[in-house]
Design a protein around this motif. Structure first.
Motif, PDB file in Angstrom:
ATOM      1  N   GLY A 130      39.693-116.012-116.320  1.00  0.00           N
ATOM      2  CA  GLY A 130      39.294-115.348-117.521  1.00  0.00           C
ATOM      3  C   GLY A 130      37.997-114.258-117.348  1.00  0.00           C
ATOM      4  N   GLN A 131      37.185-114.816-116.473  1.00  0.00           N
ATOM      5  CA  GLN A 131      36.082-113.745-116.163  1.00  0.00           C
ATOM      6  C   GLN A 131      36.685-112.359-115.436  1.00  0.00           C
ATOM      7  N   ARG A 132      37.450-112.670-114.685  1.00  0.00           N
ATOM      8  CA  ARG A 132      38.124-111.458-114.157  1.00  0.00           C
ATOM      9  C   ARG A 132      38.874-110.490-115.311  1.00  0.00           C
ATOM     10  N   ASN A 133      39.476-111.251-115.970  1.00  0.00           N
ATOM     11  CA  ASN A 133      39.975-110.217-116.921  1.00  0.00           C
ATOM     12  C   ASN A 133      39.075-109.737-118.001  1.00  0.00           C
ATOM     13  N   GLN A 134      38.257-110.410-118.325  1.00  0.00           N
ATOM     14  CA  GLN A 134      37.296-109.891-119.147  1.00  0.00           C
ATOM     15  C   GLN A 134      36.408-108.554-118.338  1.00  0.00           C
ATOM     16  N   ALA A 135      35.990-108.892-117.000  1.00  0.00           N
ATOM     17  CA  ALA A 135      35.396-107.749-116.435  1.00  0.00           C
ATOM     18  C   ALA A 135      36.198-106.564-116.116  1.00  0.00           C
ATOM     19  N   LEU A 136      37.607-106.764-115.994  1.00  0.00           N
ATOM     20  CA  LEU A 136      38.688-105.698-116.074  1.00  0.00           C
ATOM     21  C   LEU A 136      38.757-104.822-117.086  1.00  0.00           C
ATOM     22  N   LEU A 137      38.779-105.617-118.514  1.00  0.00           N
ATOM     23  CA  LEU A 137      38.872-104.910-119.763  1.00  0.00           C
ATOM     24  C   LEU A 137      37.642-104.125-119.846  1.00  0.00           C
ATOM     25  N   PHE A 179      28.391 -97.106-116.277  1.00  0.00           N
ATOM     26  CA  PHE A 179      28.934 -98.207-117.273  1.00  0.00           C
ATOM     27  C   PHE A 179      27.828 -98.914-117.603  1.00  0.00           C
ATOM     28  N   GLY A 180      28.027 -99.478-119.146  1.00  0.00           N
ATOM     29  CA  GLY A 180      26.907 -99.905-119.864  1.00  0.00           C
ATOM     30  C   GLY A 180      26.705-101.461-119.689  1.00  0.00           C
ATOM     31  N   HIS A 181      25.932-101.792-120.631  1.00  0.00           N
ATOM     32  CA  HIS A 181      25.541-103.490-120.495  1.00  0.00           C
ATOM     33  C   HIS A 181      26.494-104.490-120.641  1.00  0.00           C
ATOM     34  N   PHE A 182      27.754-104.271-121.550  1.00  0.00           N
ATOM     35  CA  PHE A 182      28.562-105.321-121.723  1.00  0.00           C
ATOM     36  C   PHE A 182      29.359-105.376-120.474  1.00  0.00           C
ATOM     37  N   ALA A 183      29.767-104.050-119.997  1.00  0.00           N
ATOM     38  CA  ALA A 183      30.453-104.056-118.733  1.00  0.00           C
ATOM     39  C   ALA A 183      29.731-104.737-117.407  1.00  0.00           C
ATOM     40  N   GLU A 184      28.391-104.192-117.467  1.00  0.00           N
ATOM     41  CA  GLU A 184      27.710-104.784-116.270  1.00  0.00           C
ATOM     42  C   GLU A 184      27.494-106.387-116.296  1.00  0.00           C
ATOM     43  N   THR A 185      27.400-107.021-117.514  1.00  0.00           N
ATOM     44  CA  THR A 185      27.446-108.412-117.681  1.00  0.00           C
ATOM     45  C   THR A 185      28.470-108.958-117.488  1.00  0.00           C
ATOM     46  N   ALA A 186      29.783-108.624-117.825  1.00  0.00           N
ATOM     47  CA  ALA A 186      31.113-109.170-117.467  1.00  0.00           C
ATOM     48  C   ALA A 186      31.372-109.172-115.913  1.00  0.00           C
ATOM     49  N   LEU A 187      31.050-107.991-115.278  1.00  0.00           N
ATOM     50  CA  LEU A 187      31.167-107.678-114.115  1.00  0.00           C
ATOM     51  C   LEU A 187      30.193-108.596-113.053  1.00  0.00           C
ATOM     52  N   GLU A 188      29.323-108.666-113.348  1.00  0.00           N
ATOM     53  CA  GLU A 188      28.055-109.753-112.695  1.00  0.00           C
ATOM     54  C   GLU A 188      28.533-111.139-112.936  1.00  0.00           C
ATOM     55  N   HIS A 189      28.984-111.360-113.874  1.00  0.00           N
ATOM     56  CA  HIS A 189      29.148-112.746-114.256  1.00  0.00           C
ATOM     57  C   HIS A 189      30.585-113.161-113.435  1.00  0.00           C
ATOM     58  N   TYR A 190      31.669-112.302-113.347  1.00  0.00           N
ATOM     59  CA  TYR A 190      32.789-112.311-112.733  1.00  0.00           C
ATOM     60  C   TYR A 190      32.537-112.437-111.066  1.00  0.00           C
ATOM     61  N   ILE A 191      31.654-111.201-110.609  1.00  0.00           N
ATOM     62  CA  ILE A 191      31.592-111.460-108.882  1.00  0.00           C
ATOM     63  C   ILE A 191      30.768-112.459-108.717  1.00  0.00           C
ATOM     64  N   ASN A 192      29.817-113.093-109.342  1.00  0.00           N
ATOM     65  CA  ASN A 192      29.013-113.983-108.929  1.00  0.00           C
ATOM     66  C   ASN A 192      29.622-115.598-108.855  1.00  0.00           C
ATOM     67  N   ASP A 193      30.427-115.603-110.152  1.00  0.00           N
ATOM     68  CA  ASP A 193      31.031-116.851-110.196  1.00  0.00           C
ATOM     69  C   ASP A 193      32.697-116.776-109.897  1.00  0.00           C
ATOM     70  N   GLY A 194      33.466-116.184-110.780  1.00  0.00           N
ATOM     71  CA  GLY A 194      34.574-116.389-110.915  1.00  0.00           C
ATOM     72  C   GLY A 194      35.447-115.819-109.542  1.00  0.00           C
ATOM     73  N   ARG A 195      34.989-114.851-109.142  1.00  0.00           N
ATOM     74  CA  ARG A 195      35.411-114.104-107.805  1.00  0.00           C
ATOM     75  C   ARG A 195      35.223-114.931-106.634  1.00  0.00           C
ATOM     76  N   GLU A 196      34.244-115.437-106.662  1.00  0.00           N
ATOM     77  CA  GLU A 196      33.803-116.633-105.470  1.00  0.00           C
ATOM     78  C   GLU A 196      34.507-118.153-105.298  1.00  0.00           C
ATOM     79  N   LYS A 197      35.324-118.155-106.626  1.00  0.00           N
ATOM     80  CA  LYS A 197      36.067-119.261-106.918  1.00  0.00           C
ATOM     81  C   LYS A 197      37.608-118.887-106.527  1.00  0.00           C
ATOM     82  N   LEU A 198      37.734-117.505-106.629  1.00  0.00           N
ATOM     83  CA  LEU A 198      38.924-117.169-106.200  1.00  0.00           C
ATOM     84  C   LEU A 198      39.168-116.918-104.808  1.00  0.00           C
ATOM     85  N   LEU A 199      38.107-116.451-104.181  1.00  0.00           N
ATOM     86  CA  LEU A 199      38.122-116.301-102.773  1.00  0.00           C
ATOM     87  C   LEU A 199      38.190-117.714-101.746  1.00  0.00           C
TER      88      LEU A 199
END
Length: 299
Positions: A130-137, A179-199
């Motif tokens: 879900g974090q990845r999908n949000q960041a992608l969108l 990229f702006g605030h919303f994209a930055e927030t979603a991307l940081e959340h995904y990279i620091n949390d969801g992406r680590e779990k996928l790895l």
């Protein structure tokens, strides 16, 4: 003929720096023309004249090819013969006086703000996917990036200190996208949390930003499937694909006052004419601008 095609392909790849996608279209168009010449028992490219070209065009229209496809084939053959002429393999370019069929330019489809809000609300932000999908969108809408460009974005391409993303686009043309605030927030959340779990699901260490459920790099096809699933979850009836989000980015930017030259740079268009297709605006926005701008529009 095949030898000339090999030389032309190398010219496109090395000198013109054309993308594999572009090269494939050129090769397909030329292979189609060569097959026609073989049917007509024409063994030399020098023997092609206006009569033969008319026969070829007639064949194309009998196959019910659209004007856009015919126009592309003519353009490919013009470029090919220009290459042959420059290397003194033919004495003249028989396609130089062939006019391209007029093609229509449909207005790109885009999403309204209300439709976007539905998409932004469907992902489970506690789940890695879900974090990845949000960041992608968010990234698709924030930057207008192409899907082929997005799948190649690496961790080192993102600079959170200034909010920019490095992109290698068509023809290896490089650009930086803000990229702006919303994209930055979603991307940081995904990279620091969801992406680590996928790895954790893979033994490799991919540097691609967007990963699939198995921890490998997410493909362009996978990105399209994600958007389709998000649309389904949002109970929407519109068709959404990455390029539609690109259209939406461009349309909304123009509606909010961005100029064409800036938009051209952001989209990575080589020619301004490619960007001008986005100058359409919604009727509501057009009326709003008129009412706010014309001296005698209001009492």
């Amino acid at each position: 003929m095949r030898h000339f095609l090999t030389d032309f392909t190398e010219y496109l790849q090395i000198e013109k720096n054309a993308s594999p996608y572009t090269v494939r279209f050129y090769v397909d168009d030329l292979e189609d023309f060569f097959a026609f010449l073989e049917e007509e028992q024409i063994s030399s490219l020098e023997d092609v004249n206006q009569r033969i070209i008319r026969v070829y065009l007639t064949r194309l229209y009998k196959r019910k090819l659209g004007r856009r496809s015919v126009s592309r084939k003519i353009s490919s053959l013009k470029s090919f013969y220009r290459f042959l002429e420059r290397h003194e393999q033919v004495t003249a370019n028989p396609f130089i006086y062939v006019s391209l069929p007029k093609t229509t330019h449909p207005i790109p489809g885009f999403l309204y703000t209300e439709e976007l809000e539905k998409l932004f609300s469907v992902s489970d932000l506690n789940d890695p996917l879900g974090q990845r999908n949000q960041a992608l969108l968010e990234i698709f809408y924030a930057t207008g990036i192409r899907v082929s460009e997005c799948q190649n974005v690496k961790l080192g391409h993102i600079d959170f200190t200034i909010g920019t993303m490095f992109v290698n686009g068509k023809g290896n043309k490089e650009r930086y996208l803000p990229f702006g605030h919303f994209a930055e927030t979603a991307l940081e959340h995904y990279i620091n949390d969801g992406r680590e779990k996928l790895l954790e699901k893979t033994t490799s260490s991919p540097d691609a930003v967007f990963l699939n459920a198995r921890g490998g790099p997410l493909t362009a096809r996978g990105m399209r499937m994600i958007l389709n699933k998000m649309v389904e979850n949002a109970a929407m009836t519109v068709h959404v694909h990455p390029h539609k989000l690109r259209h939406t980015f461009a349309t909304h930017m123009l509606n909010e006052g961005a100029d064409l030259r800036t938009l051209q740079e952001l989209l990575g268009h080589e020619n301004l004419s490619s960007t001008q297709i986005y100058t359409h605006v919604t009727k509501d926005h057009l009326r709003e601008v008129y009412m706010d701008s014309h001296p005698r529009a209001k009492e």
